[in-house]
Write a protein that holds these residues in place. Structure first.
Motif, PDB file in Angstrom:
ATOM      1  N   TRP A  61       0.833  -1.204   0.000  1.00 41.87           N
ATOM      2  CA  TRP A  61       0.000   0.000   0.000  1.00 41.87           C
ATOM      3  C   TRP A  61       0.866   1.252   0.000  1.00 41.87           C
ATOM      4  O   TRP A  61       2.054   1.222   0.302  1.00 41.87           O
ATOM      5  CB  TRP A  61      -0.953   0.013   1.199  1.00 41.87           C
ATOM      6  CG  TRP A  61      -0.268  -0.087   2.542  1.00 41.87           C
ATOM      7  CD1 TRP A  61       0.043  -1.223   3.200  1.00 41.87           C
ATOM      8  CD2 TRP A  61       0.201   0.998   3.338  1.00 41.87           C
ATOM      9  NE1 TRP A  61       0.677  -0.924   4.382  1.00 41.87           N
ATOM     10  CE2 TRP A  61       0.772   0.441   4.487  1.00 41.87           C
ATOM     11  CE3 TRP A  61       0.166   2.381   3.209  1.00 41.87           C
ATOM     12  CZ2 TRP A  61       1.327   1.223   5.497  1.00 41.87           C
ATOM     13  CZ3 TRP A  61       0.717   3.166   4.208  1.00 41.87           C
ATOM     14  CH2 TRP A  61       1.281   2.585   5.345  1.00 41.87           C
ATOM     15  N   SER A  62       0.250   2.336  -0.374  1.00 39.80           N
ATOM     16  CA  SER A  62       0.872   3.655  -0.281  1.00 39.80           C
ATOM     17  C   SER A  62      -0.214   4.636   0.133  1.00 39.80           C
ATOM     18  O   SER A  62      -1.402   4.329   0.032  1.00 39.80           O
ATOM     19  CB  SER A  62       1.502   4.067  -1.633  1.00 39.80           C
ATOM     20  OG  SER A  62       0.486   4.199  -2.613  1.00 39.80           O
ATOM     21  N   VAL A  63       0.184   5.798   0.616  1.00 40.06           N
ATOM     22  CA  VAL A  63      -0.775   6.799   1.075  1.00 40.06           C
ATOM     23  C   VAL A  63      -0.492   8.144   0.380  1.00 40.06           C
ATOM     24  O   VAL A  63       0.654   8.458   0.077  1.00 40.06           O
ATOM     25  CB  VAL A  63      -0.739   6.934   2.623  1.00 40.06           C
ATOM     26  CG1 VAL A  63       0.584   7.494   3.094  1.00 40.06           C
ATOM     27  CG2 VAL A  63      -1.911   7.747   3.131  1.00 40.06           C
ATOM     28  N   SER A  64      -1.551   8.876   0.116  1.00 36.28           N
ATOM     29  CA  SER A  64      -1.417  10.217  -0.458  1.00 36.28           C
ATOM     30  C   SER A  64      -2.546  11.073   0.091  1.00 36.28           C
ATOM     31  O   SER A  64      -3.473  10.564   0.717  1.00 36.28           O
ATOM     32  CB  SER A  64      -1.458  10.160  -1.994  1.00 36.28           C
ATOM     33  OG  SER A  64      -2.723   9.698  -2.432  1.00 36.28           O
ATOM     34  N   HIS A  65      -2.478  12.377  -0.132  1.00 41.58           N
ATOM     35  CA  HIS A  65      -3.540  13.273   0.332  1.00 41.58           C
ATOM     36  C   HIS A  65      -3.813  14.296  -0.757  1.00 41.58           C
ATOM     37  O   HIS A  65      -3.008  14.503  -1.668  1.00 41.58           O
ATOM     38  CB  HIS A  65      -3.169  13.937   1.654  1.00 41.58           C
ATOM     39  CG  HIS A  65      -1.935  14.769   1.568  1.00 41.58           C
ATOM     40  ND1 HIS A  65      -1.935  16.059   1.128  1.00 41.58           N
ATOM     41  CD2 HIS A  65      -0.632  14.467   1.849  1.00 41.58           C
ATOM     42  CE1 HIS A  65      -0.714  16.541   1.144  1.00 41.58           C
ATOM     43  NE2 HIS A  65       0.104  15.583   1.581  1.00 41.58           N
ATOM     44  N   ASP A  66      -4.946  14.975  -0.636  1.00 42.82           N
ATOM     45  CA  ASP A  66      -5.320  15.953  -1.661  1.00 42.82           C
ATOM     46  C   ASP A  66      -5.464  17.373  -1.086  1.00 42.82           C
ATOM     47  O   ASP A  66      -6.091  18.225  -1.701  1.00 42.82           O
ATOM     48  CB  ASP A  66      -6.604  15.519  -2.364  1.00 42.82           C
ATOM     49  CG  ASP A  66      -7.791  15.442  -1.412  1.00 42.82           C
ATOM     50  OD1 ASP A  66      -7.614  15.650  -0.193  1.00 42.82           O
ATOM     51  OD2 ASP A  66      -8.904  15.148  -1.884  1.00 42.82           O
ATOM     52  N   ALA A  67      -4.892  17.600   0.113  1.00 40.69           N
ATOM     53  CA  ALA A  67      -4.958  18.935   0.725  1.00 40.69           C
ATOM     54  C   ALA A  67      -3.569  19.364   1.169  1.00 40.69           C
ATOM     55  O   ALA A  67      -2.831  18.576   1.766  1.00 40.69           O
ATOM     56  CB  ALA A  67      -5.917  18.917   1.915  1.00 40.69           C
ATOM     57  N   THR A  68      -3.213  20.626   0.909  1.00 40.23           N
ATOM     58  CA  THR A  68      -1.874  21.101   1.263  1.00 40.23           C
ATOM     59  C   THR A  68      -1.715  21.262   2.771  1.00 40.23           C
ATOM     60  O   THR A  68      -0.593  21.290   3.265  1.00 40.23           O
ATOM     61  CB  THR A  68      -1.581  22.446   0.583  1.00 40.23           C
ATOM     62  OG1 THR A  68      -2.600  23.381   0.957  1.00 40.23           O
ATOM     63  CG2 THR A  68      -1.543  22.294  -0.925  1.00 40.23           C
ATOM     64  N   TRP A  69      -2.810  21.353   3.529  1.00 33.90           N
ATOM     65  CA  TRP A  69      -2.709  21.560   4.981  1.00 33.90           C
ATOM     66  C   TRP A  69      -2.533  20.255   5.766  1.00 33.90           C
ATOM     67  O   TRP A  69      -2.375  20.283   6.971  1.00 33.90           O
ATOM     68  CB  TRP A  69      -3.921  22.343   5.495  1.00 33.90           C
ATOM     69  CG  TRP A  69      -5.256  21.777   5.075  1.00 33.90           C
ATOM     70  CD1 TRP A  69      -5.983  22.147   3.997  1.00 33.90           C
ATOM     71  CD2 TRP A  69      -6.009  20.773   5.755  1.00 33.90           C
ATOM     72  NE1 TRP A  69      -7.135  21.409   3.924  1.00 33.90           N
ATOM     73  CE2 TRP A  69      -7.170  20.559   5.009  1.00 33.90           C
ATOM     74  CE3 TRP A  69      -5.813  20.017   6.907  1.00 33.90           C
ATOM     75  CZ2 TRP A  69      -8.141  19.635   5.370  1.00 33.90           C
ATOM     76  CZ3 TRP A  69      -6.781  19.113   7.263  1.00 33.90           C
ATOM     77  CH2 TRP A  69      -7.931  18.919   6.501  1.00 33.90           C
ATOM     78  N   LEU A  70      -2.538  19.078   5.064  1.00 33.55           N
ATOM     79  CA  LEU A  70      -2.312  17.788   5.753  1.00 33.55           C
ATOM     80  C   LEU A  70      -0.831  17.474   5.761  1.00 33.55           C
ATOM     81  O   LEU A  70      -0.121  17.692   4.822  1.00 33.55           O
ATOM     82  CB  LEU A  70      -3.074  16.646   5.076  1.00 33.55           C
ATOM     83  CG  LEU A  70      -4.552  16.565   5.363  1.00 33.55           C
ATOM     84  CD1 LEU A  70      -5.184  15.452   4.515  1.00 33.55           C
ATOM     85  CD2 LEU A  70      -4.817  16.257   6.835  1.00 33.55           C
TER      86      LEU A  70
END
Length: 171
Positions: free
Chosen positions: A162-171
């Motif tokens: 698995w890998s993780v990503s986010h779509d918000a610059t504040w995370l």
């Protein structure tokens, strides 16, 4: 035959000896069949070669002892090839045994053992997360909210990459 008594004369007798007719006899190749497949699939067909290892004419028929076996053709004369197919249908993972019986007039029947092994389909990996959502609260100009932990687990089988990503610059 020779006689030496009185007026009996010698006679020649012809004796003809013939061999008994050789009955037909089964020759098969192979002498057993084995199939292996994962649940939900059907294995590749196999062939059974039949020949007359004796004399005369071999008029044969073939029958299967299980409804998951199919034979084509089911009869013939002399040498032939029978295509053997397996239909797993609703069979579950496990080992199954059956037999093909070859019969012909004037010769003993023979049995060809058939083994079928069905293996369970491997369970694929599946991602699980806990908690299923995160919530952060902060006041403008105040310190950042405390970090929270997201636990990732494999709720299936095998190995989960698995890998993780986010779509918000504040995370």
């Amino acid at each position: 035959v020779t006689a030496t008594h009185g007026s009996i004369a010698s006679q020649f007798v012809t004796l003809t000896v013939t061999g008994a007719p050789v009955p037909p006899a089964f020759g098969t190749s192979p002498t057993s069949l084995s199939f292996s497949v994962q649940a939900g699939a059907n294995p590749a067909t196999q062939t059974l070669s039949i020949s007359n290892a004796g004399g005369g004419t071999l008029n044969w028929s073939a029958s299967a002892s299980a409804n998951w076996l199919a034979l084509s053709p089911a009869s013939g004369s002399g040498s032939g090839v029978v295509t053997v197919s397996v239909s797993t249908g609703t069979l579950t993972a496990g080992s199954y045994n059956a037999a093909i019986t070859l019969s012909a007039t004037g010769t003993p029947s023979i049995t060809i053992p058939v083994a079928l092994t069905i293996t369970a389909v491997p369970v694929p990996p599946a991602i699980g997360v806990s908690p299923t959502s995160l919530s952060f609260t902060a006041q403008e100009g105040d310190t950042n909210p405390a970090a929270q932990t997201l636990t990732i687990s494999n709720t299936g089988g095998g190995t989960l990459s698995w890998s993780v990503s986010h779509d918000a610059t504040w995370l």
